[in-house]
Scaffold this active site. Structure first.
Site, PDB file in Angstrom:
ATOM      1  N   ASP A  32      20.482 -20.667   4.317  1.00 26.19           N
ATOM      2  CA  ASP A  32      19.225 -20.984   3.635  1.00 26.19           C
ATOM      3  C   ASP A  32      19.345 -22.259   2.809  1.00 26.19           C
ATOM      4  OD1 ASP A  32      18.115 -17.570   2.960  1.00 26.19           O
ATOM      5  OD2 ASP A  32      18.119 -18.790   4.760  1.00 26.19           O
ATOM      6  N   LEU A  82      -8.180   2.119  13.100  1.00 27.28           N
ATOM      7  CA  LEU A  82      -7.673   3.073  14.087  1.00 27.28           C
ATOM      8  C   LEU A  82      -7.933   4.496  13.624  1.00 27.28           C
ATOM      9  CD1 LEU A  82      -4.153   1.544  14.890  1.00 27.28           C
ATOM     10  CD2 LEU A  82      -6.216   1.378  16.288  1.00 27.28           C
ATOM     11  N   LYS A 115       3.742   1.110  11.869  1.00 33.92           N
ATOM     12  CA  LYS A 115       2.488   0.941  11.119  1.00 33.92           C
ATOM     13  C   LYS A 115       2.845   0.422   9.729  1.00 33.92           C
ATOM     14  CE  LYS A 115      -1.891   3.015   9.897  1.00 33.92           C
ATOM     15  NZ  LYS A 115      -1.918   2.367   8.581  1.00 33.92           N
ATOM     16  N   LYS A 290      -0.382   2.466  21.376  1.00 31.96           N
ATOM     17  CA  LYS A 290      -1.451   1.807  22.124  1.00 31.96           C
ATOM     18  C   LYS A 290      -1.199   1.922  23.623  1.00 31.96           C
ATOM     19  CE  LYS A 290      -1.929  -1.689  18.483  1.00 31.96           C
ATOM     20  NZ  LYS A 290      -1.706  -3.106  18.130  1.00 31.96           N
ATOM     21  N   CYS A 408      17.511  13.117 -31.444  1.00 29.46           N
ATOM     22  CA  CYS A 408      18.006  13.501 -30.126  1.00 29.46           C
ATOM     23  C   CYS A 408      17.663  14.953 -29.825  1.00 29.46           C
ATOM     24  CB  CYS A 408      19.517  13.289 -30.067  1.00 29.46           C
ATOM     25  SG  CYS A 408      20.258  13.862 -28.518  1.00 29.46           S
TER      26      CYS A 408
END
Length: 671
Positions: A32, A82, A115, A290, A408
């Site tokens: 990079d 869908l 998805k 699909k 506490c």
């Protein structure tokens, strides 16, 4: 001027090539840092010759002044949603409907995809150049987000390859990987900015910024999954074929797209993805199935606002609503007091959830939470369930305020919150039973002293029976005393005693980590051990000297210095040494004497390695004279980025620190 134009063209072509390899092929050729260098070179040339800047230049991802509001774009082809199914029975019923509608009992193959839980967008290319982008909106009209989409490095500003249509509108999902989401929220908490509830909200908020420069700072990415407008060109006659063609043109497509020959194969794909879901590095909420043949898709057609040839098979929801029964406060080994919501049990992502973390007092205030409130709970992967928000519109009348304790809840000691810190702490130290238990559990843990067979329940009993007060007391235990514990027979007791004896031989780094000094993790402990070499030298170190260690700033240095300044801590260490805890004397080697490209460098590892374990890599780097740190800072010389590298890689790029991948590390280790 001609040579400058040629130089600009070559730089742009090179950068587009590497963007394609990185975002589409998932096979980067250069680090990079080298990509960033090329980008800087292009930017500098364009600054000197602004008349030669082109709209599709990689530098133009961050352009455009802030907008007063988004304009609207009407979708030439509606962006339909869908239908969903939530179980195998419903999917099989969908499969049968598809088979029944097709003529002549044609065989159906299915193209299955992830998805993605992000934001659906459409991107229009004219003659291969990105000209506009829009959100789904209501399916007919969306918001114009062109300037923001141009900032997303995964999305090509110009397609490459042959036979690119004159007009091509692709559809896909913009989303935010988990590492990027965590970094955004981490930065927001530090600066007092907005904290996002989940990656989807963060992606939507990032994409819908009126100022594209803000979007550019967010690590959004994109996967393509379909097509809208197509003019002046052709595409393959199968859905998978189209996705593969998009990939050739430079559009990113998920590598998890799979062709299934039967409903049984689809179900196997669904369950495999569900199993892999926690390790993907980004959120999904199901799989999309699909019909692969475009001809069959046309035969099946549409109903209302959804196609008959596709369905989303959703996973169990990761968010659910329930009620807060109570809020309790837990005490950790460093005294940190964490509020925990006790919930009306609810199934979230297939798991029964009855508790959720509330982090700290600031988070309770941010949420506006009261006991009795209806809340949204989120559980993603292995993350501890958390309260996302309060459903204020359905707040019951009898809710009660959450009162943060001033003493506490375990030992009654004062609770203090240091200015600038989000966490409140018990001041009781080892007189606090909760801190004692958690400190001892940490001390015997696998990556600390590694006492085999001494689990949490044994520690709980040892503290409750007051057999053990400090870590040194563990080494005074006898088999006879252990036999008195619940479910501990003579053989098991002797095994624990043997494990304690074995644990006495350790390393200086493990010993330091086991002591549980605040902010001192494994990497910092290893750095301290390597730098000082002996316990005596570390105990005598000043705050200034401690800050010379890689990964140690003023806060960590103060915690370490204060720990060794405390007489009770020094006494526990003396007792441990008296009980026989020891480690090999350090072998001091000057970095100058080591012929290695890593000698004298501060190195940070991030992401997962495929060829060796992280521990082996650290050990090998230290052997070659490197100092391995746990976080990236200005002191860092080199970052080694494995797969799914996250916020550390982003920080390195921000600071301009050299980055190499695992393959380069292995080459240098062998040189």
């Amino acid at each position: 001027m001609e040579s400058i134009e040629q130089q600009l063209t070559e730089l742009r072509t090179t950068l587009r090539h590497h963007e394609y390899l990185y975002h589409v092929m998932d096979a980067p050729e250069i680090p990079d840092a080298e990509y960033d260098r090329l980008m800087r070179e292009l930017r500098e040339l364009e600054t000197k010759h602004p008349e030669l800047i082109t709209p599709d230049s990689p530098t133009q991802r961050v352009g455009a002044a802030p907008l007063a509001a988004f304009s609207q774009i009407r979708h030439e082809v509606p962006m339909l949603s869908l239908d969903n199914v939530f179980d195998e029975e419903s999917f099989l019923a969908f499969n049968k409907r598809v088979q029944d509608r097709l003529k002549n009992n044609e065989k159906v193959t299915w193209c299955c995809e992830l998805k993605l839980d992000g934001l659906a967008v459409s991107i229009l290319y004219e003659n291969g150049v990105l000209v506009s982008a829009a959100t789904r909106g209501d399916g007919t009209t969306g918001e114009d987000i062109t300037s923001n989409v141009r900032t997303i490095r995964a999305i090509p500003l110009k397609l490459h390859g042959e036979n690119i249509p004159a007009r091509l509108e692709v559809r896909g999902e913009v989303f935010l990987p988990q590492a990027g989401f965590e970094k955004i929220n981490e930065d927001a908490r530090r600066t007092g900015g907005k904290v996002f509830a989940n990656p989807r909200n963060a992606a939507a908020g990032s994409l819908r910024q009126l100022d594209p420069r803000i979007t550019a700072k967010r690590p959004l990415t994109f996967f393509c999954y379909g097509v809208g407008v197509l003019e002046g060109g052709e595409l393959p006659d199968t859905h998978l074929g189209r996705l593969l063609q998009f990939k050739k043109w430079g559009l990113p497509v998920s590598d998890r797209v799979t062709l299934c020959e039967s409903a049984e194969e689809v179900l196997a794909f669904y369950h495999k993805v569900e199993e892999d879901r926690p390790t993907l590095g980004f959120d999904i909420d199901g799989v999309v199935i699909k019909v692969n043949s475009l001809e069959q898709q046309e035969q099946l057609g549409f109903v209302a606002r959804a196609p008959r040839w596709a369905v989303a098979f959703k996973f169990p929801a990761q968010e659910q609503m329930t009620f807060v029964r109570d809020v309790e406060f837990q005490v950790g080994r460093t005294g940190a007091i964490t509020p925990v919501a006790r919930l009306e049990p609810v199934h979230v992502a297939g798991v029964l959830v009855s508790n959720a973390t509330l982090h700290n007092a600031d988070e309770i205030e941010r949420l506006g939470l009261r006991i009795g409130d209806k809340v949204v709970i989120r559980r993603a992967g292995d993350v501890i369930p958390q309260v996302v928000n309060v459903v204020l519109s359905e707040r019951p009348e009898d809710t009660r305020e959450v009162v943060f304790p001033t003493h506490c809840p375990v030992c009654g000691s004062d609770v203090e919150r240091v200015e600038g810190e989000a966490v409140a702490r018990c001041t009781g130290g080892l007189i606090c039973g909760a801190q004692r238990k958690e400190s001892l559990k940490h001390f015997v843990s696998r990556r600390a002293m590694d006492v085999d067979g001494m689990g949490d329940k044994i520690i709980d009993q040892l503290v409750e029976k007051e057999y053990v007060h400090t870590p040194a007391d563990l080494f005074k235990l006898t088999a006879g005393k252990l036999t008195g514990l619940e479910r501990m027979g003579p053989k098991s007791a002797q095994n624990v005693v043997n494990a304690l004896e074995k644990a006495k031989e350790t390393t200086f780094a493990r010993f330091l980590y086991a002591l549980g000094i605040r902010e001192v993790g494994e990497a910092t402990a290893a750095g301290l051990a390597a730098y000082f070499g002996t316990l005596e030298a570390l105990e005598a170190a000043s705050i200034e000297e401690l800050q010379k260690v890689p990964d140690v700033g003023i806060v960590v240095a103060s915690h370490v210095h204060n720990f060794f300044a405390e007489e009770s801590n020094r006494n526990v260490i003396s007792e441990l040494l008296a009980e026989g805890v020891h480690w090999p004397a350090p072998i001091v080697i000057n970095a100058e004497e080591i012929d290695s490209p890593f000698a004298g460098k501060t190195v940070v590892l991030t992401g997962s390695l495929s060829q060796m374990s992280r521990d082996d890599a650290k050990a090998r780097l230290v052997e070659l004279g490197a100092k391995v740190a746990g976080s990236v800072s200005k002191k860092t010389d080199l970052v080694i980025a494995g797969e799914a590298a996250g916020s550390k890689l982003a920080k390195a790029q921000e600071l301009g620190i050299e980055v190499i991948d695992e393959a380069e590390m292995l080459r240098l280790l062998g040189s």
